[in-house]
Scaffold this active site. Sequence first.
Site, PDB file in Angstrom:
ATOM      1  N   LYS A   1     -21.906  12.739   5.453  1.00  0.00           N
ATOM      2  CA  LYS A   1     -21.402  14.104   5.599  1.00  0.00           C
ATOM      3  C   LYS A   1     -22.598  15.024   5.772  1.00  0.00           C
ATOM      4  CE  LYS A   1     -18.598  17.596   3.247  1.00  0.00           C
ATOM      5  NZ  LYS A   1     -17.761  17.861   2.059  1.00  0.00           N
TER       6      LYS A   1
ATOM      7  N   LYS B   1     -18.654  12.975   8.985  1.00  0.00           N
ATOM      8  CA  LYS B   1     -18.163  14.356   9.074  1.00  0.00           C
ATOM      9  C   LYS B   1     -19.335  15.278   9.375  1.00  0.00           C
ATOM     10  CE  LYS B   1     -15.629  17.833   6.427  1.00  0.00           C
ATOM     11  NZ  LYS B   1     -15.046  18.239   5.152  1.00  0.00           N
TER      12      LYS B   1
HETATM   13 ZN   LIG Z   1     -17.486  19.754  -2.169  1.00  0.00          ZN
END
Ligand SMILES: [Zn+2]
Length: 342
Positions: A211, A264
């Site tokens: 992420k 992501k």
């Molecule tokens: Zn968070």
Amino acid sequence: MDLTHRPRRLRQDRVRGLVSETSLEPADFIAPVFVDATTDERRPIETMPGHERVPIDESVARVEEVLETGVEAVMLFGIPESKDPEGTRAWADDGVVQEATRRITSETDAYVITDVCLCEYTDHGHCGPLEAELRGEEAGAYDHAADCDPALTVDNDATLEALDRIAVSHAEAGTDMIAPSGMMDGMVTAIREGLDHEGYERVPIMSYAAKYESAFYGPFRDAADGAPAFGNRRHYQMDPANAREAMREVRLDAEQGADVLMVKPALPYLDIVGDLRREFDHPIAAYNVSGEYAMLHAASEKGWLDLEAVAHESLLSIKRAGADLILTYFAEDVAEHLSGRS
Ligand SMILES: [Zn+2]
């Protein structure tokens, strides 16, 4: 001129489908759903047209709308009725996600995935309790924090204990899958051990494994009310400049027992999706984030892009890069389009 090889032969209409390498199905998609304990009516999210925060009472109705489009899975995010420095409402038995999960799993056939993080629950908006040097600030006024060593934000190991409690509380409420998104070191181990200890060996973990600290999350922060009160998340989320580091980061989650590995955002990181596809046998998920959604909507509102076409092409590219599961705000619209219902 040797024109023995003419790839155009296979681009004729009647053969295109036969040689198509990638296809999208509604079953590929996971639709994010925002449940808000601070409201008793549906509230549109301005920066994400077509999306709403819904009260707990509307959560089942909201998920039924998703299911009608052919999408079978939802990801629940919660906005709690109150926040504090530790984010204690995140693991409350009567918390917003726990309550919504109980209702949705008992009243619908949706596959329910719950986001496990603290940023929507802490008053400072970071993804865990703060390092000792930052604690004791007045709630909502972290002015002094800006002057602190910028490396000091979230206390990693204290956060792991909280994640364990949140995951178990979600499992008790009946969630089908746990999705930790905080990018804490050791988070998958902490959650796996916590779940197994309580008898939830069958609940899988989809880790937000790579992420990135991305500016494409902007509209989500409107939706989930989770912007940090100071600083940013660059000391736990990944540097957008790094691809090799993603392999190392993701491998740790795989070793800790993550069942599904997520990247992501999606579109600016398709190289990472492709790298993961080649490197791991796990299912790969990609999160087509709020900014990716909002920018296509904004351009189409101006008449600059055909929304339906670019939404489909975006999701197709994510699948082509190697994603098996796609979290997307376009889930319902594209699913309806795929099944000829719009
Ligand atoms: Zn968070």
